[in-house]
Design a protein around this motif. Structure first.
Motif, PDB file in Angstrom:
ATOM      1  N   ASN A  73       0.847  -1.189   0.000  1.00  0.00           N
ATOM      2  CA  ASN A  73       0.000   0.000   0.000  1.00  0.00           C
ATOM      3  C   ASN A  73       0.885   1.243   0.000  1.00  0.00           C
ATOM      4  O   ASN A  73       1.878   1.309   0.732  1.00  0.00           O
ATOM      5  CB  ASN A  73      -0.910   0.025   1.224  1.00  0.00           C
ATOM      6  CG  ASN A  73      -1.886  -1.127   1.254  1.00  0.00           C
ATOM      7  OD1 ASN A  73      -2.396  -1.548   0.213  1.00  0.00           O
ATOM      8  ND2 ASN A  73      -2.161  -1.650   2.444  1.00  0.00           N
ATOM      9  N   TYR A  75       1.231   5.473   0.383  1.00  0.00           N
ATOM     10  CA  TYR A  75       0.612   6.672   0.948  1.00  0.00           C
ATOM     11  C   TYR A  75       1.498   7.876   0.668  1.00  0.00           C
ATOM     12  O   TYR A  75       2.710   7.839   0.918  1.00  0.00           O
ATOM     13  CB  TYR A  75       0.425   6.539   2.470  1.00  0.00           C
ATOM     14  CG  TYR A  75      -0.403   5.353   2.890  1.00  0.00           C
ATOM     15  CD1 TYR A  75      -1.790   5.426   2.959  1.00  0.00           C
ATOM     16  CD2 TYR A  75       0.210   4.137   3.216  1.00  0.00           C
ATOM     17  CE1 TYR A  75      -2.552   4.328   3.338  1.00  0.00           C
ATOM     18  CE2 TYR A  75      -0.549   3.033   3.592  1.00  0.00           C
ATOM     19  CZ  TYR A  75      -1.924   3.138   3.660  1.00  0.00           C
ATOM     20  OH  TYR A  75      -2.673   2.047   4.036  1.00  0.00           O
ATOM     21  N   HIS A  93      -7.428   2.612  -5.753  1.00  0.00           N
ATOM     22  CA  HIS A  93      -6.493   1.588  -6.236  1.00  0.00           C
ATOM     23  C   HIS A  93      -6.202   1.834  -7.706  1.00  0.00           C
ATOM     24  O   HIS A  93      -6.964   2.525  -8.399  1.00  0.00           O
ATOM     25  CB  HIS A  93      -7.082   0.188  -6.052  1.00  0.00           C
ATOM     26  CG  HIS A  93      -8.331  -0.036  -6.884  1.00  0.00           C
ATOM     27  ND1 HIS A  93      -8.314  -0.685  -8.093  1.00  0.00           N
ATOM     28  CD2 HIS A  93      -9.622   0.327  -6.675  1.00  0.00           C
ATOM     29  CE1 HIS A  93      -9.551  -0.717  -8.592  1.00  0.00           C
ATOM     30  NE2 HIS A  93     -10.365  -0.111  -7.757  1.00  0.00           N
ATOM     31  N   GLY A 133      -3.937   7.577  -0.663  1.00  0.00           N
ATOM     32  CA  GLY A 133      -3.581   6.169  -0.552  1.00  0.00           C
ATOM     33  C   GLY A 133      -3.821   5.401  -1.842  1.00  0.00           C
ATOM     34  O   GLY A 133      -4.758   5.695  -2.591  1.00  0.00           O
ATOM     35  N   PHE A 135      -4.211   1.374  -2.634  1.00  0.00           N
ATOM     36  CA  PHE A 135      -4.307   0.071  -1.973  1.00  0.00           C
ATOM     37  C   PHE A 135      -4.040  -1.072  -2.952  1.00  0.00           C
ATOM     38  O   PHE A 135      -4.446  -1.040  -4.113  1.00  0.00           O
ATOM     39  CB  PHE A 135      -5.680  -0.087  -1.320  1.00  0.00           C
ATOM     40  CG  PHE A 135      -5.905   0.888  -0.190  1.00  0.00           C
ATOM     41  CD1 PHE A 135      -5.236   0.748   1.014  1.00  0.00           C
ATOM     42  CD2 PHE A 135      -6.764   1.968  -0.353  1.00  0.00           C
ATOM     43  CE1 PHE A 135      -5.426   1.646   2.040  1.00  0.00           C
ATOM     44  CE2 PHE A 135      -6.962   2.880   0.672  1.00  0.00           C
ATOM     45  CZ  PHE A 135      -6.291   2.728   1.874  1.00  0.00           C
ATOM     46  N   THR A 136      -3.372  -2.097  -2.461  1.00  0.00           N
ATOM     47  CA  THR A 136      -2.957  -3.247  -3.262  1.00  0.00           C
ATOM     48  C   THR A 136      -4.093  -4.239  -3.454  1.00  0.00           C
ATOM     49  O   THR A 136      -4.839  -4.525  -2.521  1.00  0.00           O
ATOM     50  CB  THR A 136      -1.781  -3.960  -2.562  1.00  0.00           C
ATOM     51  OG1 THR A 136      -0.688  -3.047  -2.435  1.00  0.00           O
ATOM     52  CG2 THR A 136      -1.331  -5.197  -3.325  1.00  0.00           C
ATOM     53  N   GLU A 138      -7.097  -4.470  -4.923  1.00  0.00           N
ATOM     54  CA  GLU A 138      -8.499  -4.198  -4.613  1.00  0.00           C
ATOM     55  C   GLU A 138      -9.428  -5.123  -5.383  1.00  0.00           C
ATOM     56  O   GLU A 138     -10.442  -5.577  -4.867  1.00  0.00           O
ATOM     57  CB  GLU A 138      -8.826  -2.727  -4.924  1.00  0.00           C
ATOM     58  CG  GLU A 138     -10.191  -2.262  -4.430  1.00  0.00           C
ATOM     59  CD  GLU A 138     -11.317  -2.462  -5.419  1.00  0.00           C
ATOM     60  OE1 GLU A 138     -12.479  -2.196  -5.047  1.00  0.00           O
ATOM     61  OE2 GLU A 138     -11.060  -2.887  -6.575  1.00  0.00           O
ATOM     62  N   GLY A 149      -5.502  -5.165   0.155  1.00  0.00           N
ATOM     63  CA  GLY A 149      -4.586  -4.254   0.825  1.00  0.00           C
ATOM     64  C   GLY A 149      -5.252  -3.434   1.905  1.00  0.00           C
ATOM     65  O   GLY A 149      -4.704  -3.270   3.006  1.00  0.00           O
ATOM     66  N   SER A 150      -6.441  -2.942   1.632  1.00  0.00           N
ATOM     67  CA  SER A 150      -7.154  -2.139   2.631  1.00  0.00           C
ATOM     68  C   SER A 150      -7.667  -3.007   3.772  1.00  0.00           C
ATOM     69  O   SER A 150      -7.717  -2.557   4.925  1.00  0.00           O
ATOM     70  CB  SER A 150      -8.295  -1.361   1.980  1.00  0.00           C
ATOM     71  OG  SER A 150      -9.150  -2.201   1.247  1.00  0.00           O
ATOM     72  N   ALA A 153      -4.722  -3.414   5.998  1.00  0.00           N
ATOM     73  CA  ALA A 153      -4.445  -2.125   6.636  1.00  0.00           C
ATOM     74  C   ALA A 153      -5.431  -1.837   7.763  1.00  0.00           C
ATOM     75  O   ALA A 153      -5.072  -1.257   8.794  1.00  0.00           O
ATOM     76  CB  ALA A 153      -4.484  -1.005   5.607  1.00  0.00           C
ATOM     77  N   ASP A 371     -12.477  -0.090  -1.416  1.00  0.00           N
ATOM     78  CA  ASP A 371     -11.582   0.024  -0.262  1.00  0.00           C
ATOM     79  C   ASP A 371     -12.240   0.782   0.882  1.00  0.00           C
ATOM     80  O   ASP A 371     -11.951   0.528   2.056  1.00  0.00           O
ATOM     81  CB  ASP A 371     -10.284   0.721  -0.673  1.00  0.00           C
ATOM     82  CG  ASP A 371      -9.440  -0.113  -1.617  1.00  0.00           C
ATOM     83  OD1 ASP A 371      -9.184  -1.297  -1.292  1.00  0.00           O
ATOM     84  OD2 ASP A 371      -9.037   0.393  -2.673  1.00  0.00           O
TER      85      ASP A 371
END
Length: 424
Positions: A73, A75, A93, A133, A135-136, A138, A149-150, A153, A371
């Motif tokens: 992820n 940021y 994403h 962000g 996210f990986t 998704e 990913g989210s 997280a 996400d």
């Protein structure tokens, strides 16, 4: 010298559109079915890694401080005037399905970067930091779990679980993070932000039907993914009597037809069911299938109705095992998320921002996963939907939202982020 904080801000729509088109060239392909340019940027492929590098470059050019966590992820942080204040988080994403368009997820990420560019150009400071962000995985199409990913997280799934997931070639997510250079050093668990707001194309026809440009999203319906493997017995297509067959292909077809009947019955109000992946083995014309593998995607805005549908599917699978001698079935849970309501306070900020930009809006429930539904476990969260064309088609090269619609959506995002970032 900083400028006074404006009541609303508008972004550079031409620059936003150019960013969307530039990113769409990474993983681009020519789609034979539609004759259009599509995007194939599955999570943690070389194309996704190239897209990540481009986004990081844009973040750094916008003077954001970039960090990457152990899930990949990303940021980008713009500091506020209060060093102790929690940030406002926005984003989405950039991974895609194999037959995607240019907007799904990308609008939220690139829109967030455009918000930062605009704040910087106008010399606007905020009390709270603002973070963008990325996210990986998704989509979940490569490693079988969406919003991955989210979800890690936010703490719903563990890092070890995610790293051990494999794609259809047996490659693990952890190894692919390392191979693509996407594995960062920072802790994956997010400290709860002040708020999260995500701008996204609607992926549906509701905004177009109501002839409005902005959707204030009230929540996300429940989603259930299962993988079903049917074990039968290979046999000669000509010499094997029907009553002696253990036909895995037939059982797969019965599942598909039964799911559609469940939807059409109206007994599971709001249910949608899809078998998007189906393979039979040995996949030869004159052999009864020995094995079939399929996925079932169930969606419902009512958790009780979703539970009823899952029980009905389980009962069908049990009945199928006794329908042919030698037939057996196994199931694997791929993903499961309940209905997630969004924060009414953040929804009000979004609605007010739309009003202040003179944009008509309606409230609606998201029927796709995002996400935002994971981050909602950490902080007040809501989403902005942007109108799509062609009945809102998505996960398809025909996916399209006009430059004006994208700009208006990110105008609302910018004003919303500004106001949330100046809250006490």
């Amino acid at each position: 010298m900083t400028s006074p904080t404006p009541e609303k801000i508008t972004v550079n729509g031409d620059r936003l559109w150019q960013s969307l088109m530039d990113l769409a060239e990474i993983g681009a392909y020519d789609d034979e079915r539609t004759g259009l340019r599509g995007v194939n940027r599955l999570a943690l492929t070389d194309a996704d890694a190239a897209g990540r590098r481009q986004v990081i470059t844009w973040m750094e050019q916008a003077c954001l401080t970039v960090r990457i966590d152990r899930m990949g992820n990303i940021y980008g942080r713009r500091e506020g005037t209060d060093p102790h204040a929690t940030p406002v988080l926005t984003g989405s994403h950039i991974d895609s399905v194999a037959t995607a368009g240019a907007f799904d997820g990308c609008l939220g990420v690139l829109g967030g970067i455009e918000v930062i560019r605009t704040l910087d150009e106008r010399g606007i400071t905020t009390r709270r930091p603002i973070e963008v962000g990325v996210f990986t995985e998704e989509e979940g199409v490569r490693f079988g779990t969406d919003m991955l990913g989210s979800a890690v997280a936010a703490g719903r799934l563990t890092l070890d679980y995610a790293h051990a997931l494999t794609d259809r070639d047996g490659l693990t997510l952890g190894d692919e993070l390392a191979r693509t250079g996407s594995n960062g050093p920072t802790d994956v668990r997010l400290t709860p932000p002040h708020a999260y707001v995500e701008c996204h194309i609607e992926q549906g026809p509701v905004l177009a039907e109501h002839n409005v440009e902005i959707g204030v999203v009230t929540g996300v319906q429940g989603i259930s993914w299962q993988e079903i493997t049917i074990h039968g017995r290979a046999a000669h297509a000509g010499t094997t009597p029907t009553h002696l067959r253990a036909d895995a292909g037939l059982a797969a077809a019965q599942i598909i037809v039964h799911l559609r009947a469940m939807v059409d019955s109206g007994e599971y109000e709001g249910l949608r069911a899809t078998v998007g992946h189906l393979i039979v083995h040995p996949d030869l014309t004159n052999i009864v299938p020995a094995r079939a593998e399929l996925t079932v995607d169930l969606r419902n805005p009512d958790d009780a109705q979703m539970a009823r549908a899952e029980r009905a599917l389980a009962a069908l699978l049990e009945d199928l095992e006794g329908s042919q001698p030698g037939l057996s079935l196994t199931t694997r849970r791929m993903a499961k998320t309940a209905y997630v309501p969004f924060d009414t306070g953040v929804q009000k900020v979004i609605a007010q921002a739309a009003d202040d930009h003179a944009l008509d809006h309606i409230s609606l429930l998201s029927v796709a996963g995002h996400d935002a539904q994971e981050i909602a476990a950490l902080c007040p969260t809501a989403m902005i939907f942007v109108r799509g064309e062609y009945d809102g088609i998505s996960h398809n090269p025909r996916e399209y939202s006009t430059p004006q619609a994208c700009t208006h959506g990110v105008d609302v995002l910018a004003t919303t982020c500004l106001r949330l970032a100046n809250q006490d």
